[in-house]
Design an enzyme around this catalytic site. Structure first.
Site, short mmCIF file in Angstrom:
data_model
loop_
_atom_site.label_atom_id
_atom_site.label_comp_id
_atom_site.label_asym_id
_atom_site.label_seq_id
_atom_site.Cartn_x
_atom_site.Cartn_y
_atom_site.Cartn_z
CE LYS A 127 24.61 -36.14 -6.85
NZ LYS A 127 23.68 -35.02 -6.94
CB ALA B 87 28.55 -29.15 -11.31
N GLY B 88 26.37 -30.19 -8.71
CA GLY B 88 25.20 -31.07 -8.50
C GLY B 88 25.40 -32.45 -9.08
CG LEU B 89 26.96 -33.12 -12.50
CD1 LEU B 89 27.89 -32.80 -13.67
CD2 LEU B 89 25.78 -33.94 -13.00
N GLY B 90 27.89 -34.62 -7.93
CA GLY B 90 28.50 -35.50 -6.93
C GLY B 90 29.96 -35.85 -7.19
N GLY B 91 30.68 -35.02 -7.93
CA GLY B 91 32.07 -35.35 -8.29
C GLY B 91 32.97 -35.55 -7.07
N GLY B 92 32.94 -34.63 -6.13
CA GLY B 92 33.78 -34.73 -4.93
C GLY B 92 33.39 -35.94 -4.10
CB SER B 93 30.07 -37.33 -3.17
OG SER B 93 29.63 -36.15 -2.57
CB SER B 94 31.99 -39.76 -7.43
OG SER B 94 32.22 -40.96 -8.11
CG ASP C 143 25.21 -36.34 -2.72
OD1 ASP C 143 24.11 -36.60 -2.21
OD2 ASP C 143 25.43 -35.35 -3.45
O1 C5P Z 1 26.71 -33.55 3.39
P1 C5P Z 1 27.21 -32.47 2.50
O2 C5P Z 1 28.57 -31.96 2.87
O3 C5P Z 1 27.08 -32.79 1.04
O4 C5P Z 1 26.19 -31.26 2.73
C1 C5P Z 1 26.45 -29.92 2.40
C2 C5P Z 1 25.39 -29.03 3.05
O5 C5P Z 1 24.10 -29.30 2.48
C3 C5P Z 1 25.19 -29.29 4.55
O6 C5P Z 1 26.05 -28.49 5.31
C4 C5P Z 1 23.73 -28.91 4.75
O7 C5P Z 1 23.61 -27.50 4.88
C5 C5P Z 1 23.08 -29.29 3.46
N1 C5P Z 1 22.45 -30.63 3.51
C6 C5P Z 1 21.26 -30.81 4.23
N2 C5P Z 1 20.67 -32.06 4.26
C7 C5P Z 1 21.21 -33.10 3.58
C8 C5P Z 1 22.39 -32.92 2.83
C9 C5P Z 1 22.98 -31.67 2.81
O8 C5P Z 1 20.75 -29.88 4.83
N3 C5P Z 1 20.62 -34.28 3.63
#
Ligand code: C5P
Length: 309
Positions: free
Chosen positions: A14, A102-109, A141
């Site tokens: 993404k 990388a900001g591309l959401g690979g693990g989330s996808s 994500d």
């Molecule tokens: O949810 P995810 O594991 O992707 O988030 C990684 C880190 O990014 C969280 O531990 C938090 O520090 C930060 N985060 C946040 N607010 C969000 C998403 C992520 O502060 N909405």
């Protein structure tokens, strides 16, 4: 109906066309306003039933990824099993093409694909809403991928409203070859700003629409992490400038980086920019249709997510 033995699924990357980070919530996360879009760069996942044992095994072509409980795919599979009150043996294979952290959401996808893939493999018949709810616990994500290709994402990431993006565009993704940890990027952002700029009126108008065009979205592109990372990672500004110099209509950081994407009107223009940037800088590049096929630069000196282990 008998259960299938094997399911294969493609998990797309993404980008964030808009990413506003708003107030910090009592749970420590931030409220967001994002416009997210899937890209034709995909990981491949294969789920296989192994009735002769009760354990889940994960294999991945990228040796840098853990294959134990630290991997989001293993956590997603464990969550599905406990929610479904099942204990069946599974072999999961991942072919990783999306750069990591990388900001591309690979693990989330991949995690979303695991829930969707196991729903099909195990005949669970969960609805999209049920799967997206389960996905929330795995990462901010993850729910988006159930509403792809385009959606507004709000709250911590759990409030997802799909919308239609009209018109065609090509993207060139550029990654400098180092990861950026999301939590660290949020900390940088918090440290540098003394007030949170409110959402623009244009975003307010956009959030009431069910359908928008690329022409309407392009003037609205913004990402709060760009200014937060500008001084620590000057290469991100250079990547953006080079994309514009190579003919991109606009360019922006995706997520908390370090991938920057450029938007192009044609496939030919995207492919030409991809070649120029790869040859001049050795950056990992990928030309991809927004939600379509992709051309990853395998020869890239600095990043090779396609290596097969
Ligand atoms: O949810 P995810 O594991 O992707 O988030 C990684 C880190 O990014 C969280 O531990 C938090 O520090 C930060 N985060 C946040 N607010 C969000 C998403 C992520 O502060 N909405």
């Amino acid at each position: 109906m008998p259960m299938r033995r094997e399911v294969r699924i493609l998990a797309p990357a993404k980008i964030n066309l808009i990413l506003r980070v708003l107030d910090r919530r009592p749970d420590g996360y931030h409220n967001l306003w994002s416009l997210m879009q899937t890209v034709g760069l995909e990981d491949e996942l294969c789920f296989r039933l192994c009735p002769e044992r009760a354990e889940i095994r994960l294999e991945c072509n990228d040796p840098s990824l853990p294959t134990d409980g630290r991997n989001l795919v293993m956590r997603a599979a464990g969550l599905v099993m406990s929610r479904a009150a099942l204990a069946v043996g599974l072999d999961i294979r991942i072919v990783k093409r999306i750069p990591i952290s990388a900001g591309l959401g690979g693990g989330s996808s991949d995690a979303a694909a695991t829930i969707a893939g196991l729903n099909r493999l195990l005949g669970l018949k969960w609805s999209i809403a049920e799967m997206a709810k389960l996905a929330q616990t795995l990462g901010s994500d993850v729910p988006f991928f159930f509403f792809a290709p385009t959606a507004q994402v709000r709250g911590r990431g759990e409030d997802v409203v799909p919308l239609r993006l009209t018109g065609d565009r090509w993207l060139v993704l550029v990654n400098p070859g180092f990861p950026i940890e999301t939590r660290w990027a949020y900390d940088c952002l918090a440290a540098m700003r003394n007030r949170i700029p409110p959402l623009s009126e244009a975003i307010g108008r956009l959030s009431r629409k069910e359908c928008i065009s690329w022409d309407e979205v392009i003037p609205l592109l913004e990402n709060d992490f760009e200014s937060a990372l500008a001084s620590t990672h000057q290469v991100l500004g250079q990547m953006k400038a080079e994309l514009i110099a190579s003919g991109a209509e606009a360019a922006l950081l995706s997520g908390s980086g370090a991938t920057v994407f450029g938007i192009f009107r044609s496939e030919a223009a995207a492919l030409s920019a991809q070649n120029v940037l790869r040859q001049a800088y050795g950056w990992w590049t990928c030309a991809a249709k927004a939600n379509g096929q992709s051309w990853v630069s395998r020869e890239s000196a600095s990043f090779d997510p396609l290596r097969v282990g």
